[in-house]
Design an enzyme around this catalytic site. Structure first.
Site, PDB file in Angstrom:
ATOM      1  N   CYS A  62       0.866  -1.187   0.000  1.00  0.00           N
ATOM      2  CA  CYS A  62       0.000   0.000   0.000  1.00  0.00           C
ATOM      3  C   CYS A  62       0.897   1.229   0.000  1.00  0.00           C
ATOM      4  O   CYS A  62       1.707   1.421   0.904  1.00  0.00           O
ATOM      5  CB  CYS A  62      -0.897  -0.023   1.240  1.00  0.00           C
ATOM      6  SG  CYS A  62      -1.950   1.445   1.374  1.00  0.00           S
ATOM      7  N   CYS A  68      -3.029  14.758   3.576  1.00  0.00           N
ATOM      8  CA  CYS A  68      -4.180  14.684   2.682  1.00  0.00           C
ATOM      9  C   CYS A  68      -5.078  15.893   2.898  1.00  0.00           C
ATOM     10  O   CYS A  68      -5.205  16.389   4.016  1.00  0.00           O
ATOM     11  CB  CYS A  68      -4.968  13.403   2.970  1.00  0.00           C
ATOM     12  SG  CYS A  68      -6.302  13.094   1.793  1.00  0.00           S
ATOM     13  N   CYS A  85     -11.586  13.643   5.607  1.00  0.00           N
ATOM     14  CA  CYS A  85     -12.612  12.697   6.063  1.00  0.00           C
ATOM     15  C   CYS A  85     -12.588  12.599   7.588  1.00  0.00           C
ATOM     16  O   CYS A  85     -11.528  12.496   8.199  1.00  0.00           O
ATOM     17  CB  CYS A  85     -12.372  11.319   5.453  1.00  0.00           C
ATOM     18  SG  CYS A  85     -12.442  11.327   3.664  1.00  0.00           S
ATOM     19  N   GLY A  96      -2.972  10.375   1.341  1.00  0.00           N
ATOM     20  CA  GLY A  96      -3.194  11.233   0.181  1.00  0.00           C
ATOM     21  C   GLY A  96      -4.358  10.833  -0.699  1.00  0.00           C
ATOM     22  O   GLY A  96      -4.919   9.744  -0.566  1.00  0.00           O
ATOM     23  N   GLU A  97      -4.717  11.749  -1.583  1.00  0.00           N
ATOM     24  CA  GLU A  97      -5.797  11.522  -2.546  1.00  0.00           C
ATOM     25  C   GLU A  97      -5.138  11.453  -3.930  1.00  0.00           C
ATOM     26  O   GLU A  97      -4.748  12.486  -4.490  1.00  0.00           O
ATOM     27  CB  GLU A  97      -6.810  12.673  -2.443  1.00  0.00           C
ATOM     28  CG  GLU A  97      -7.812  12.751  -3.573  1.00  0.00           C
ATOM     29  CD  GLU A  97      -8.481  11.435  -3.918  1.00  0.00           C
ATOM     30  OE1 GLU A  97      -9.067  10.787  -3.031  1.00  0.00           O
ATOM     31  OE2 GLU A  97      -8.411  11.032  -5.088  1.00  0.00           O
ATOM     32  N   SER A 104      -7.374   4.222  -5.199  1.00  0.00           N
ATOM     33  CA  SER A 104      -8.619   4.530  -4.506  1.00  0.00           C
ATOM     34  C   SER A 104      -8.792   6.037  -4.382  1.00  0.00           C
ATOM     35  O   SER A 104      -7.870   6.753  -4.018  1.00  0.00           O
ATOM     36  CB  SER A 104      -8.607   3.896  -3.107  1.00  0.00           C
ATOM     37  OG  SER A 104      -9.792   4.244  -2.406  1.00  0.00           O
ATOM     38  N   SER A 119     -14.199   5.500  -2.697  1.00  0.00           N
ATOM     39  CA  SER A 119     -14.629   5.489  -1.302  1.00  0.00           C
ATOM     40  C   SER A 119     -16.002   6.137  -1.221  1.00  0.00           C
ATOM     41  O   SER A 119     -16.133   7.354  -1.285  1.00  0.00           O
ATOM     42  CB  SER A 119     -13.607   6.244  -0.439  1.00  0.00           C
ATOM     43  OG  SER A 119     -12.367   5.591  -0.524  1.00  0.00           O
ATOM     44  N   LEU A 120     -17.023   5.304  -1.095  1.00  0.00           N
ATOM     45  CA  LEU A 120     -18.405   5.793  -1.082  1.00  0.00           C
ATOM     46  C   LEU A 120     -18.748   6.292   0.321  1.00  0.00           C
ATOM     47  O   LEU A 120     -19.082   7.450   0.522  1.00  0.00           O
ATOM     48  CB  LEU A 120     -19.334   4.669  -1.536  1.00  0.00           C
ATOM     49  CG  LEU A 120     -20.803   5.016  -1.685  1.00  0.00           C
ATOM     50  CD1 LEU A 120     -21.015   6.047  -2.777  1.00  0.00           C
ATOM     51  CD2 LEU A 120     -21.621   3.751  -1.976  1.00  0.00           C
ATOM     52  N   ASN A 121     -18.694   5.375   1.276  1.00  0.00           N
ATOM     53  CA  ASN A 121     -18.754   5.699   2.712  1.00  0.00           C
ATOM     54  C   ASN A 121     -20.071   6.257   3.230  1.00  0.00           C
ATOM     55  O   ASN A 121     -20.274   6.328   4.442  1.00  0.00           O
ATOM     56  CB  ASN A 121     -17.623   6.652   3.119  1.00  0.00           C
ATOM     57  CG  ASN A 121     -16.251   6.004   2.947  1.00  0.00           C
ATOM     58  OD1 ASN A 121     -16.151   4.794   2.867  1.00  0.00           O
ATOM     59  ND2 ASN A 121     -15.223   6.808   2.864  1.00  0.00           N
ATOM     60  N   ASN A 127     -11.545   1.364  11.610  1.00  0.00           N
ATOM     61  CA  ASN A 127     -10.338   1.176  12.413  1.00  0.00           C
ATOM     62  C   ASN A 127     -10.219   2.393  13.305  1.00  0.00           C
ATOM     63  O   ASN A 127     -10.125   3.511  12.812  1.00  0.00           O
ATOM     64  CB  ASN A 127      -9.104   1.044  11.509  1.00  0.00           C
ATOM     65  CG  ASN A 127      -9.210  -0.175  10.604  1.00  0.00           C
ATOM     66  OD1 ASN A 127      -9.559  -1.258  11.052  1.00  0.00           O
ATOM     67  ND2 ASN A 127      -8.933   0.010   9.323  1.00  0.00           N
TER      68      ASN A 127
END
Ligand code: SAH
Length: 340
Positions: free
Chosen positions: A96, A103, A107, A154-155, A186, A209-211, A285
């Site tokens: 990963c 970022c 969120c 990051g995005e 992602s 990432s809907l969330n 998490n």
């Protein structure tokens, strides 16, 4: 640097094959310094050491989880640090990687958001994370059963040019040769950039990432989506040019009592039922100062059962929770190891 960049950097005085030799040394042999490139003349190695530092990030700290996951804290040339996570499984492994330091997406359930955005990573720093993790874990070339996920700090779609250049380097058969289908990016849903990504010939698979299943809640949890509305995101997903072997992935972080009830699950189904996609559920998490709780496993299972009636739905197993390596935990957390 790709081959053209290297050719330019070497200048017209060097024969053309030198750039290819250097490219092979960096990306295929994964040398750690120019001295190790024994097929180059000594004076050239010295010149490279002086004028073109290899520039791999340095491993500042390495945190090993009880489940085998390793979180690397890497130091970049300007002293900033970023994280890379190695996740081994029986017959494969996933790396990963981060695309930015910090970022900007903010969120509310993610620790990386607390850092704010410090800067974009260069293509070299993105690829360097893979080179380092692969060397440190003794991955042999041709890289076997290795997956890359751009899901670290990051995005990625807010650093698209560097992410695309890094993808070309990672996938190049003359270099690392990781197939595009083994690389996933992602995004929190930067709508105009999704279309831009779709126009690239060499690109990772796309995860979103809907969330949350409705506009107001999504805005609250992911403030950046005030700018990129759910309706437009879904439209961009419908228009996205999937390759024959490809499906979209939607990630959904489950927050206890917030977005995890049956009605939420049914709204997720309504949003996604007509897309060629799958869903990855992630039970939150936890982290210091994160104002949400992890749902009980039974709630997660019920949510999954509802979504699964319409689209394939999986629960992502958390990796490296004990060393702050799991989704949403990357914030250069320093851990004290208690001896004996
Ligand atoms: N910025 C990109 C890349 C990060 S991917 C994106 O948002 O997609 C990291 C994934 O972990 C995202 O799906 C995100 O929603 C999820 N995540 C963030 N914080 C989390 C947390 N505390 N617990 C579980 N998942 C989390």
């Amino acid at each position: 640097m790709d081959l053209a960049d290297l050719t330019n950097a070497l200048g017209p005085a060097e024969p053309a094959f030198r750039a290819a030799q250097i490219y092979d040394a960096v990306y295929r042999q994964r040398v750690e310094n120019w001295e190790a490139v024994s097929n180059l003349p000594k004076p050239l190695r010295a010149r490279l050491a002086e004028t073109l530092p290899l520039g791999l990030p340095a491993i500042e700290k390495r945190y090993v989880s009880a489940d085998g996951t390793v979180r690397y804290l890497l130091r970049l040339a300007d002293g900033k640090t970023v994280e890379t996570v190695w996740m081994p499984e029986a017959d494969r492994a996933t790396i990963c990687i981060s695309s930015q330091v910090g970022c900007a997406v903010d969120c509310k359930f993610c620790l990386t958001a607390r850092m704010g955005l410090e800067r974009n990573l260069t293509a070299g720093e993105i690829v360097g994370q893979v080179l380092l993790a692969a060397s440190s874990q003794r991955v042999t070339a041709p890289v076997d059963r290795l997956n890359i996920v751009m899901m670290g700090q990051g995005e990625p779609l807010l650093n698209l040019a560097n992410v695309i250049k890094a993808t070309r380097l990672l996938t190049d058969p003359e270099g690392m040769g990781i197939p595009p289908r083994r690389i996933t990016l992602s995004t929190a849903g930067i709508v105009p950039k999704i279309a831009e990504l779709g126009r690239e010939t060499i690109r990772p698979k796309l995860a979103i990432s809907l969330n949350a299943s409705y506009e107001d809640q999504r805005r609250e949890l992911m403030p950046i989506t005030r700018k990129y509305h759910l309706k437009d995101l879904m439209e961009a997903c419908r228009a996205y040019p999937l390759r024959t072997w490809e499906k979209l992935t939607f990630e959904y972080v489950l927050l206890k009592g917030v977005n995890d009830n049956d009605a939420d699950a049914r709204r997720v189904v309504q949003l996604l039922a007509h897309l060629n996609c799958k869903v990855n559920l992630i039970a939150l998490n936890p982290g210091p100062g994160i104002p949400f709780e992890t749902p009980d496993p039974a709630r997660v299972a019920t949510f999954q059962a509802i979504v699964r009636r319409a689209v394939p739905c999986f629960v992502r197993k958390p990796r490296g929770l004990d060393v702050f390596a799991a989704c949403g935990q990357l914030k250069r957390m320093e851990l004290v190891t208690i001896a004996g």
